[in-house]
Design a protein around this motif. Sequence first.
Motif, PDB file in Angstrom:
ATOM      1  N   GLN A   1       0.816  -1.206   0.000  1.00  0.00           N
ATOM      2  CA  GLN A   1       0.000   0.000   0.000  1.00  0.00           C
ATOM      3  C   GLN A   1       0.852   1.258   0.000  1.00  0.00           C
ATOM      4  O   GLN A   1       2.034   1.226   0.334  1.00  0.00           O
ATOM      5  CB  GLN A   1      -0.894   0.006   1.250  1.00  0.00           C
ATOM      6  N   MET A   2       0.224   2.365  -0.354  1.00  0.00           N
ATOM      7  CA  MET A   2       0.858   3.673  -0.243  1.00  0.00           C
ATOM      8  C   MET A   2       0.733   4.109   1.207  1.00  0.00           C
ATOM      9  O   MET A   2      -0.293   4.641   1.624  1.00  0.00           O
ATOM     10  CB  MET A   2       0.177   4.675  -1.177  1.00  0.00           C
ATOM     11  N   GLY A   3       1.756   3.860   1.984  1.00  0.00           N
ATOM     12  CA  GLY A   3       1.711   4.187   3.393  1.00  0.00           C
ATOM     13  C   GLY A   3       1.671   2.935   4.244  1.00  0.00           C
ATOM     14  O   GLY A   3       1.698   1.813   3.742  1.00  0.00           O
ATOM     15  N   VAL A   4       1.595   3.150   5.570  1.00  0.00           N
ATOM     16  CA  VAL A   4       1.590   2.053   6.520  1.00  0.00           C
ATOM     17  C   VAL A   4       0.446   2.245   7.508  1.00  0.00           C
ATOM     18  O   VAL A   4       0.235   3.350   8.015  1.00  0.00           O
ATOM     19  CB  VAL A   4       2.928   1.992   7.304  1.00  0.00           C
ATOM     20  N   GLY A   5      -0.303   1.180   7.748  1.00  0.00           N
ATOM     21  CA  GLY A   5      -1.371   1.234   8.751  1.00  0.00           C
ATOM     22  C   GLY A   5      -2.564   2.044   8.292  1.00  0.00           C
ATOM     23  O   GLY A   5      -2.972   1.995   7.130  1.00  0.00           O
TER      24      GLY A   5
ATOM     25  N   PRO B   1       5.236  12.825   4.070  1.00  0.00           N
ATOM     26  CA  PRO B   1       4.573  12.335   5.290  1.00  0.00           C
ATOM     27  C   PRO B   1       4.516  10.813   5.370  1.00  0.00           C
ATOM     28  O   PRO B   1       4.580  10.246   6.463  1.00  0.00           O
ATOM     29  CB  PRO B   1       3.162  12.938   5.196  1.00  0.00           C
ATOM     30  N   LEU B   2       4.419  10.154   4.216  1.00  0.00           N
ATOM     31  CA  LEU B   2       4.383   8.692   4.213  1.00  0.00           C
ATOM     32  C   LEU B   2       5.716   8.121   4.674  1.00  0.00           C
ATOM     33  O   LEU B   2       5.759   7.124   5.400  1.00  0.00           O
ATOM     34  CB  LEU B   2       4.036   8.165   2.816  1.00  0.00           C
ATOM     35  N   LEU B   3       6.828   8.751   4.257  1.00  0.00           N
ATOM     36  CA  LEU B   3       8.151   8.285   4.665  1.00  0.00           C
ATOM     37  C   LEU B   3       8.359   8.481   6.167  1.00  0.00           C
ATOM     38  O   LEU B   3       8.964   7.633   6.834  1.00  0.00           O
ATOM     39  CB  LEU B   3       9.242   9.017   3.876  1.00  0.00           C
TER      40      LEU B   3
END
Length: 337
Positions: free
Chosen positions: A285-289, A323-325
């Motif tokens: 996914q694009m991102g986590v959680g 922000p995703l990183l």
Amino acid sequence: MDSLTQIVLGAAVGEATLGKKVGNKAMLWGAIAGTIPDLDVLSKLFVDHVTANELHRGFSHSILFSLLAAPVFGWMISKIYRNNEADWKDWSRLMFLGLFTHPILDAFTTWGTQLFWPFDYKVSFKNIFVVDPLYTIPFLMFVTLAMFYKRTHPKRRKFNTLGLYISSIYMFITLGLKWYTYGVFQTNLENQHIRYKEIQTKPTPLNSILWTANVETEYSFLIAYYSLLEKEDIIVFSEFPKNHHLLGKMIDDPLIPRLIKLSEGWYTIEKTNDKLFFNDLRFGQMGVGEEANRFVFSYELFYDDNGILTAKEIERNMDDASPLLKKLFSRVLGNKS
């Protein structure tokens, strides 16, 4: 893996093969050889998204391509350098190793390679992300150091060999980490009494500390994350319904079996605002959680003006990268909130 890593590997292989004879020319042509297989991405200029993804890491990443292309490139290079330093056999050997090690390295990633093309079998160990600084940066440093020494200097070969050894050792370490984290995911599934068909595990972007698992159940897929730095080995699984029934009559169109094959069966169908999406789960996914709003590879399914079913790959919005990183590396450190 990424282009820089393949260039570094190709340069190191070129140096190891022919560096004593031709010096930095070996690194140059090794780097070029390490780049050539990925030129298959240019197919996106001529074909649709699905076909381009089918072609990627296909023939150009096969043993057959390496065998056929190496003597051709070797002969061409021998005509450029008309001297006795190296003959076409030497250059052919360098080009073969540069071309061949490229798909070997790619075989450790999630996408994998069709190493045995034309046989329909993809090799994918899924133990390293396509961009991993811990693999590339030390390797790049040693190869760069080697460049500044004369071709006969013993330190040149020493630094180049160290780069090859250290990167290879790291690769084997990631295989061990994959084995260990697979066991953690499997134990959690059993402890939570979750019945499943299959598990696939892989590292998250830019590291080998935070791992993710795709788990297939009868009616849905589960996705979970586990960091080696977490204090407790308790994993929370997020559920994504397969929703394959939403395809309706589309299932009879030849395009759908191609997408299913491309995703290796790891896909969900999603309907949002009257639009239908085919999500390929293999790349996460694009991102986590909770911040993960969609999948990295997703196709919008629709009928064009001629009534032909079309799959348009959804572009990834790089404005969300920062922000995703931050969230990713917070999660790497074991922070679940």
